[in-house]
Design a protein around this motif. Structure first.
Motif, PDB file in Angstrom:
ATOM      1  N   SER A 269      33.339  62.830 -55.218  1.00 19.47           N
ATOM      2  CA  SER A 269      33.098  62.527 -53.743  1.00 19.47           C
ATOM      3  C   SER A 269      34.406  61.746 -53.127  1.00 19.47           C
ATOM      4  O   SER A 269      35.069  61.153 -53.958  1.00 19.47           O
ATOM      5  CB  SER A 269      31.874  61.693 -53.352  1.00 19.47           C
ATOM      6  OG  SER A 269      31.945  60.518 -53.993  1.00 19.47           O
ATOM      7  N   THR A 271      35.002  59.423 -49.823  1.00 18.00           N
ATOM      8  CA  THR A 271      34.110  58.714 -48.620  1.00 18.00           C
ATOM      9  C   THR A 271      35.154  57.772 -47.630  1.00 18.00           C
ATOM     10  O   THR A 271      36.119  57.021 -48.284  1.00 18.00           O
ATOM     11  CB  THR A 271      33.054  57.994 -48.959  1.00 18.00           C
ATOM     12  OG1 THR A 271      33.252  56.909 -49.819  1.00 18.00           O
ATOM     13  CG2 THR A 271      31.871  58.983 -49.909  1.00 18.00           C
ATOM     14  N   ASN A 289      31.033  61.636 -46.876  1.00 23.04           N
ATOM     15  CA  ASN A 289      31.860  62.347 -47.795  1.00 23.04           C
ATOM     16  C   ASN A 289      32.655  63.527 -47.340  1.00 23.04           C
ATOM     17  O   ASN A 289      32.201  64.430 -46.874  1.00 23.04           O
ATOM     18  CB  ASN A 289      30.922  62.773 -48.780  1.00 23.04           C
ATOM     19  CG  ASN A 289      31.423  63.523 -50.252  1.00 23.04           C
ATOM     20  OD1 ASN A 289      32.834  63.447 -50.134  1.00 23.04           O
ATOM     21  ND2 ASN A 289      30.851  64.045 -51.121  1.00 23.04           N
TER      22      ASN A 289
END
Length: 577
Positions: A269, A271, A289
């Motif tokens: 991920s 973010t 994300n």
């Protein structure tokens, strides 16, 4: 050359062991009536088994021999190097090294002849075995080479199957199962360990610990995981031998592909915080994300800054991975590792710029803590504050004395009109008419200093489609007299309206007051101290129809707050009345 008198030994043996009680003379009658020599004693005898590895071959003849012809007539299978001890009646062959376990045959042909030139009566041959009969003369075999193979999930969980690469070409072998992938070689019998270790080779070369779990099983335990998407080969040369010194019949060569790249680090991920400007300033933006969601409204700060958080699926090498991360446009900031070196947080030193697309790239130089690189460069991006979208345009034009809006959007007239119109002259949903369709009244009355007071019938209002950068936009606007005689026009004052109170600020409505040097309140010095400058254009209420014309221009150096330039130069021509 050594000489051993085997006949004396033989006589002693026969004197001691004579089961039939025959006379010695009868036992020594070895020569046939035709005078041919014979072999009267040989060791090892036909079919002897389980002999020691230092065994020698000894032969006793019945009469004096031309011993050189007998040496030339001697052979041993398998071919064996050694040396002879000779006498007229005997031949002894001693191998130069210990014999390997197995079956052997020695032969003396009839070309072995006596000193009087008579050939040996018959070809003599005998076979024997060295070592246990069950393995003597047979070759060991590799019955299995085992590795772990399966899906990425199975490899990571340690549940991948152990497969024998001798039976098939496997292309889904694990890098580790879960951390390393042990290679196990199985033989069909106890092996000589040193010969096996010197005979085995793995390509590409790996650093590993070799452990014998039993006399038939060799475990090769790598020091680090196998490399992903690499084909490895395992070769065992024929020099590998069993515990009885029997060698492999032929070399073994097999390969496999590490196709389940289960230990290659990946970004799980990435973010940032996004949301409305109000939410971002309040610190309640949404963490999103960008690997799976397109973000066009990333917070500039949340509220002070907006960290970029990168999560990996395994612990990473800190310094090398940090140097593999880049952000474009370039930003300065700090890195912080957490969650067991699987999370990297980059905090910029300053807020993001409104309307800019930022791209985060992680190159394949990024490496895990166990020294495995990511498989390829990866890049993801987001837009801070909102996408730039279409370029700004002039949405409407009028004069301040009209009912032209003080905020976006303005409404124009399809038929044109004068300075008292209840709406703007024009908006961008309408075609631009000829200059005689739009009338404004110049503020100068021709009465000298009394004409210096600002009159809003010649103050122009421009409404833009987007919030504009005030400096670049103001500098992009000019007013010119299009009909002779030419005059000198300059901007006297301006007012911005319909403005944003928060970053990135900017306004959409601009009111402009121009002055003309030739106006009645101006003397030789344009805008002198006595008049405090002029806010009106030259008197026009006494001019004939179709005269004079003025053009207001906004060029493409005008930009909105997101840096986008005006779509095209805007020109609008009007008649002063």
């Amino acid at each position: 050359m050594k000489f051993i008198i085997y006949n004396l030994l033989l006589l002693a043996a026969f004197s001691y062991c004579n089961p039939n009680g025959k006379s010695l003379d009868s036992l020594l009658t070895f020569v046939d009536d035709d005078g041919s020599p014979k072999i009267v004693y040989a060791s090892p005898t036909m079919g002897e088994k389980n002999l020691e590895r230092n065994v020698s071959v000894s032969v006793l003849f019945s009469k004096s021999m031309n011993i050189n012809t007998c040496v030339q007539s001697f052979s041993m299978t398998p071919n064996t190097l050694g040396f002879f001890d000779l006498s007229d009646l005997s031949l002894k062959f001693t191998p130069s090294s210990l014999l390997p376990y197995g079956s052997y045959t020695y032969t003396i042909t009839k070309n072995c002849e006596s000193k009087d030139g008579i050939d040996l009566k018959d070809v003599f041959s005998a076979n024997f075995s060295v070592g246990e009969a069950v393995n003597a003369g047979s070759n060991p075999q590799v019955t299995g080479i085992f590795v772990s193979a399966g899906t990425v999930a199975a490899c990571n969980a340690g549940t991948a199957a152990r497969v024998n690469i001798l039976s098939s070409d496997y292309i889904n072998v694990c890098m580790g199962s879960p951390t390393i992938n042990e290679i196990e070689v199985i033989f069909d019998r106890p092996m000589d360990q040193s010969s096996v270790l010197s005979a085995i080779q793995i390509t590409p070369n790996i650093s590993a610990n070799f452990v014998w779990s039993s006399s038939t099983s060799l475990r090769i335990i790598p020091d680090r995981p196998l490399n992903g998407n690499i084909r490895y080969s395992v070769s065992i040369s024929a020099s590998a031998s069993d515990s009885l010194n029997n060698r492999l019949l032929s070399p073994v060569f097999k390969s496999f592909l590490v196709g389940s790249e289960n230990l290659v680090p990946t970004v799980t991920s990435m973010t940032i915080t996004n949301g409305t400007l109000a939410d971002c300033l309040a610190g309640i933006g949404t963490i999103t994300n960008i690997l799976v969601t397109s973000v066009t409204n990333g917070c500039l700060g949340n509220p002070i800054n907006n960290p970029i958080v990168i999560d990996f699926d395994r612990p990473m090498n800190r310094s090398i991975t940090e140097s593999s991360v880049s952000i474009s446009p370039s930003l300065t900031g700090t890195f912080l590792w957490s969650v067991g070196d699987t999370r990297l947080t980059f905090t910029p030193d300053a807020k993001f710029s409104y309307g800019i697309r930022y791209t985060i790239t992680i190159t394949k130089n990024a490496i895990s803590a166990n020294e495995i690189n990511v498989s390829q460069n990866v890049s993801y991006s987001f837009i801070a504050g909102g996408a730039i979208g279409d370029a700004p345009v002039v949405q409407s034009v009028g004069v301040v004395s009209q009912g032209c809006s003080n905020s976006f959007p303005g409404t124009g007239s399809a038929t044109g009109g004068n300075w008292l119109l209840p709406q703007c002259f024009w908006d961008n949903s309408l075609p631009i008419l000829g200059p005689t369709s739009y009338y404004f009244r110049s503020g100068d009355t021709g009465s000298g200093l009394s004409s210096c007071a600002d009159v809003n019938t010649d103050n122009f209002k421009i409404i833009f489609s987007k919030y504009m950068d005030m400096n670049t936009t103001l500098n992009a606007i000019r007013l010119r007299r299009m009909s002779p005689p030419s005059t000198i026009v300059q901007l006297s004052s301006w007012v911005w309206r319909d403005c944003q109170a928060t970053f990135p600020f900017g306004c959409r409505v601009l009111e402009l007051a121009f002055a003309e040097q030739e106006a009645s309140c101006n003397g030789p010095v344009f805008g002198n101290a006595s008049t405090s400058g002029d806010f009106n254009l030259l008197r026009s209420d006494d001019t004939p129809s179709g005269f004079p014309f003025y053009m207001i221009t906004v060029d493409t150096s005008a930009k909105d707050t997101m840096g986008a330039s005006l779509q095209s130069t805007f020109n609008f021509t009007m008649e002063a009345k």
